[in-house]
Design a protein around this motif. Structure first.
Motif, PDB file in Angstrom:
ATOM      1  N   ILE B 315      42.675  46.117 -28.053  1.00 50.88           N
ATOM      2  CA  ILE B 315      41.356  45.839 -28.610  1.00 50.88           C
ATOM      3  C   ILE B 315      41.425  44.533 -29.385  1.00 50.88           C
ATOM      4  O   ILE B 315      42.390  44.299 -30.129  1.00 50.88           O
ATOM      5  N   ALA B 316      40.455  43.676 -29.176  1.00 50.95           N
ATOM      6  CA  ALA B 316      40.426  42.416 -29.914  1.00 50.95           C
ATOM      7  C   ALA B 316      39.029  42.191 -30.474  1.00 50.95           C
ATOM      8  O   ALA B 316      38.042  42.589 -29.872  1.00 50.95           O
ATOM      9  N   VAL B 317      38.957  41.576 -31.609  1.00 51.51           N
ATOM     10  CA  VAL B 317      37.678  41.153 -32.173  1.00 51.51           C
ATOM     11  C   VAL B 317      37.746  39.644 -32.353  1.00 51.51           C
ATOM     12  O   VAL B 317      38.732  39.126 -32.886  1.00 51.51           O
ATOM     13  N   ALA B 318      36.746  38.962 -31.828  1.00 53.72           N
ATOM     14  CA  ALA B 318      36.742  37.507 -31.925  1.00 53.72           C
ATOM     15  C   ALA B 318      35.459  37.060 -32.604  1.00 53.72           C
ATOM     16  O   ALA B 318      34.403  37.626 -32.387  1.00 53.72           O
ATOM     17  N   VAL B 319      35.586  36.056 -33.435  1.00 52.42           N
ATOM     18  CA  VAL B 319      34.402  35.380 -33.978  1.00 52.42           C
ATOM     19  C   VAL B 319      34.153  34.220 -33.042  1.00 52.42           C
ATOM     20  O   VAL B 319      34.902  33.259 -33.006  1.00 52.42           O
ATOM     21  N   THR B 320      33.125  34.336 -32.184  1.00 55.28           N
ATOM     22  CA  THR B 320      32.936  33.301 -31.174  1.00 55.28           C
ATOM     23  C   THR B 320      32.139  32.130 -31.706  1.00 55.28           C
ATOM     24  O   THR B 320      32.115  31.082 -31.095  1.00 55.28           O
ATOM     25  N   GLU B 321      31.451  32.340 -32.794  1.00 59.51           N
ATOM     26  CA  GLU B 321      30.696  31.237 -33.364  1.00 59.51           C
ATOM     27  C   GLU B 321      30.773  31.374 -34.873  1.00 59.51           C
ATOM     28  O   GLU B 321      30.474  32.429 -35.422  1.00 59.51           O
ATOM     29  N   ALA B 322      31.205  30.310 -35.503  1.00 62.15           N
ATOM     30  CA  ALA B 322      31.310  30.344 -36.961  1.00 62.15           C
ATOM     31  C   ALA B 322      30.688  29.077 -37.510  1.00 62.15           C
ATOM     32  O   ALA B 322      30.576  28.079 -36.808  1.00 62.15           O
ATOM     33  N   SER B 323      30.229  29.165 -38.716  1.00 64.63           N
ATOM     34  CA  SER B 323      29.714  27.942 -39.335  1.00 64.63           C
ATOM     35  C   SER B 323      29.999  28.021 -40.825  1.00 64.63           C
ATOM     36  O   SER B 323      30.267  29.085 -41.365  1.00 64.63           O
ATOM     37  N   ARG B 324      29.916  26.890 -41.444  1.00 67.00           N
ATOM     38  CA  ARG B 324      30.177  26.857 -42.881  1.00 67.00           C
ATOM     39  C   ARG B 324      29.072  27.590 -43.602  1.00 67.00           C
ATOM     40  O   ARG B 324      27.906  27.447 -43.269  1.00 67.00           O
TER      41      ARG B 324
END
Lengths: 328, 490
Positions: B315-324
């Motif tokens: 199982i993986a969790v990814a943050v595909t879009e991040a911003s400040r």
């Protein structure tokens, strides 16, 4: 005063029952409500006991970390209604049903007027939420921004949710009541749905009770089902007070259920500029027969007469014709 | 074996091991093949299904590295017949191999897992993409240390350099059949005759020139994963793992001073299927509780058509879009309405769909149905309605509810432009008692020719108020104009 006290006790008991049923519901239905209600996690409450009524309605809101007292109930502005209800109670669920199918617009207007009272009481910048079933929007019309603005409600502060079915309407409504962002939550399911039973209704009441949001259950279609709301209004349209032209909205509102006071039937006029109800100035009578446009002899001055305010002088008119719904 | 149609003749596209031993090769006509070996089991090729399968496999390979892509090109000899396709997955395992105990162990693990799914693979590992590709597609696989490429590739055919069929063919005709022949030969005449491509590809394979490759899925800036010895099946367990992974991500977001805007949960099923659960936030957030809430709601919403099969083993969790995150949001001590609203939009959006939570936007149009538009609440609203103006005692001019499609009614009205006197809507006849109008609204001529509408505010004998219009001017635009109910007043 005594009646008030009895009502308060009744209410406290009603809360206990509601809590018990909601804890059962929370186990059976997907446990959407995991937040605390009345400072206690919903799931931890034993299903049976009716708790002794709290010493006062003030209780501890743990999330906010301060003692929270019941918010003041803004008055309706209609003296007789205020005397019977003690104002529009906040942090509870109200129920609005149309008297008949064609009165759905009047019921909507009455619910919006209640929301308007709540928004005025909540002050500047308060948001409001309208959760409706998609079908209800198609059947009774979608919320119309310019019209809401003309009614005195700021459409810029409206969040409108269109849910596919009753389950999702309830889900979104529960979220809306639990969120502390909204001063009023309009809940408009569509048709008769078994999912909108007493349990679902109690869940809504309970969540509204824990937060500071007021729920208004607007049933524009279908039979009025069981309710656990504090008040239930049966609303019909009433002729307006505008003389020759349609005037301010007037409602024939029947308070069929009131857990905190007496019931009754009143004519209520909504004053848009004051965002408040009042009793219509004169008895709502229909126009005298002679004034009705149809009663004017065809050969005389007719029709295009109506014009806009201020009334235009009547022009000589042509004939009266019938127009079929399907044109050629 | 599989066939594909080429110039109105069926030719072999792919052959299996048994057919290859019988001397059948891709590109051979089906009739010839049948003549040589009667009783062939032949199926038509389905390139779309192949591509979809390869895509799924590519997603599956993300359990080894976040950088996985599809190979491009073909190992065909005939330029007109692009079969067999290049069924190559490219994985960039730089920095990942040690997690699996080294390159060889990783390759062995991957081969074992794929074999369990019934897929035969050749795995080539090298420090350049070209060398690894050549090893896997034309060699017998294996692992090359940096610097061993020259020797290992020497014996492979020139087509292994990912050259197009025509160039490989031309090189073969002048006797340059193996990569080794190119490596030691003079470069200038080669470039003059065959262009720079063969030399560029050679340099890339030997690590003398750089080569970029684009992964299939965008690389997530933050990602955390966990693999299990025993697969997990229960949704509660999946949720618990996802929550702990999010906690780990939240710490990294905190350190980087960023907030997540989109989250993706990847679940690897034991049988090789990979499912993705995506959820979006309307404000960048790094609070674990918020991210957990959104993702769990999305998971609950999908629960009905969620098939755990024999369980998930990774199982993986990814943050595909991040911003400040903006400083304003961070400085908040208590809850504020905007933040509460953002959370509400996210929570409900995750459960019933982000497009269903709307806000109303004022539009520049005098056509009533175009004057207001519902836009998704997570998008920014730029066109606000003017503040409600209070005009003492004046009734509203616009209805509170508007029908998406005006509803035609039978009406009795005076001509040419009088108000309706009686109308029949939804099988109920309404006697009109009070009217106001007309308010004439012309069509937008720059869009399309639409008839003029005369709007009336109408109240019937029971006090119900309607917004009605007549479509077309009587006798000018329409001989028999139709009447509609467009909205309802309170």
């Amino acid at each position: 005063m005594l009646r008030r006290e009895v009502a308060r006790l009744e209410r406290a008991r009603g809360r206990g029952e509601g809590r018990a049923s909601a804890s059962v519901a929370a186990d059976v239905v997907a446990p959407i409500v995991t937040e605390e209600v009345d400072g206690l996690p919903v799931r931890d409450i034993a299903p049976a006991p009716v708790r002794p009524s709290a010493p006062s309605i003030a209780f501890r809101d743990r999330r906010a970390g301060h003692v929270w007292t019941e918010p003041e109930a803004p008055p309706f502005g209609h003296p007789a209604v205020d005397a019977a209800t003690g104002g529009l109670r906040r942090g509870v669920l109200h129920d609005v049903t149309p008297a008949g199918a064609p009165d759905m617009a009047a019921a909507t207007g009455f619910a919006l007027a209640l929301a308007g009272r709540l928004l005025s009481a909540a002050g500047q910048g308060a948001l409001w939420l309208w959760v409706r079933a998609e079908m209800a929007g198609r059947e009774a019309g979608e919320p119309y921004g310019p019209g809401l603005a003309a009614f005195g409600l700021d459409p810029n502060r409206l969040v409108a949710v269109a849910a596919g079915d009753t389950a999702n309407v309830l889900r979104a409504a529960e979220e809306g009541l639990a969120a502390r962002a909204f001063a009023a939550v309009l809940i408009e399911p569509f048709g008769d749905d078994r999912r909108l039973d007493l349990t679902a209704c109690r869940r809504l009441s309970l969540i509204a009770d824990g937060g500071r949001t007021t729920g208004i259950l607007l049933r524009t279609s279908g039979a009025p089902g069981p309710t656990s709301a504090v008040t239930r209004w049966r609303v019909a349209a009433a002729p307006s007070d505008g003389g020759r032209y349609p005037g301010n909205p007037v409602f024939a509102a029947e308070l069929t259920r009131n857990r905190l006071g007496s019931t009754g039937t009143w004519m209520m006029e909504w004053r848009i500029d004051e965002q408040s109800f009042r009793a219509p100035a004169r008895a709502p009578d229909i126009l005298p027969e002679a004034e009705s446009p149809l009663a004017v002899p065809l050969s005389g001055r007719l029709a295009a007469a109506s014009g806009d305010r201020p009334p235009l002088p009547a022009r000589p008119a042509g004939a009266v014709l019938a127009f079929p719904a399907s044109g050629r | 074996m599989l066939t594909a149609r080429h110039r109105s003749a069926l030719r072999l596209a792919h052959v299996d091991g048994a057919a290859a031993r019988l001397g059948l090769q891709p590109g051979l006509g089906l009739a010839d093949a049948r003549a040589r070996v009667p009783g062939l089991d032949v199926r038509p090729a389905d390139p779309a299904a192949d591509a979809a399968f390869l895509g799924r496999l590519c997603d599956w390979a993300q359990r080894f590295t976040p950088l996985s892509g599809l190979g491009i090109g073909t190992s065909s000899i005939d330029p007109d017949f692009p079969y067999p396709e290049d069924f190559t997955l490219i994985l960039d395992i730089a920095g990942c191999a040690h997690l699996f105990g080294g390159e060889e162990a990783l390759a062995a693990d991957m081969a074992r897992r794929l074999e369990r799914q019934g897929i035969t693979v050749t795995i080539g590992i090298a420090s350049t993409l070209g060398a690894a590709h050549a090893l896997a597609a034309f060699g017998r696989g294996g692992c090359l240390r940096p610097g061993e490429e020259r020797q290992a590739l020497g014996g492979l055919p020139v087509a292994a350099l990912r050259l197009d069929a025509a160039t490989a063919d031309a090189l073969g005709r002048v006797g340059l059949k193996h990569i080794g022949d190119l490596v030691d030969g003079p470069r200038a005449p080669l470039a003059a005759r065959f262009g720079t491509t063969p030399l560029l590809q050679l340099d890339r394979a030997l690590g003398l020139a750089d080569e970029a490759f684009s992964p299939r899925l965008p690389v997530a800036p933050y990602r955390a994963e966990r693999c299990f010895f025993e697969p997990i099946v229960r949704q509660e367990d999946v949720r618990a793992v996802a929550l702990s992974l999010i906690n780990a991500l939240a710490e990294r977001l905190e350190a980087a001073g960023e907030g997540a805007l989109r989250l993706r949960l990847d679940l690897w099923r034991v049988d090789g299927a990979v499912s993705h659960v995506e959820a979006g936030l309307s404000r960048p957030s790094r609070e674990a509780a918020v991210m957990q809430d959104i993702l769990c709601r999305r998971l609950d919403a999908l629960a009905e058509d969620f098939d755990a099969g024999y369980g998930f083993d990774c199982i993986a969790v990814a943050v595909t879009e991040a911003s400040r995150r903006d400083a304003e949001a961070l400085s908040l001590a208590g809850p504020d309405a905007a933040l509460e609203l953002a959370h509400f939009v996210d929570r409900v959006g995750a459960r019933i769909g982000r497009g269903r939570v709307m806000r109303l936007q004022a539009m520049e149009s005098h056509i009533p149905e175009r004057a207001s538009r519902a836009v998704p609440a997570h998008a920014t609203v730029d066109g606000g309605f003017p503040a409600p103006e209070a005009r003492p005692g004046e009734p509203p001019e616009r209805p509170i509810r508007l029908f998406g499609r005006p509803e035609p009614v039978e009406a009795l009205a005076s001509v040419p432009d009088g108000p309706p006197l009686r109308f029949r809507w939804r099988r109920v006849t309404h006697e009109v008692r009070r009217t106001e109008g007309p308010e004439r609204i012309a069509g937008e001529w720059w869009r399309q020719e639409a008839p003029t509408r005369d709007y009336f505010r109408v109240e019937d004998a029971e006090g119900r108020r309607f917004w009605m219009f007549r479509e077309g001017l009587y006798g000018v635009e329409a001989a028999h104009p139709r009447w509609f109910v467009h909205g309802l007043f309170a």
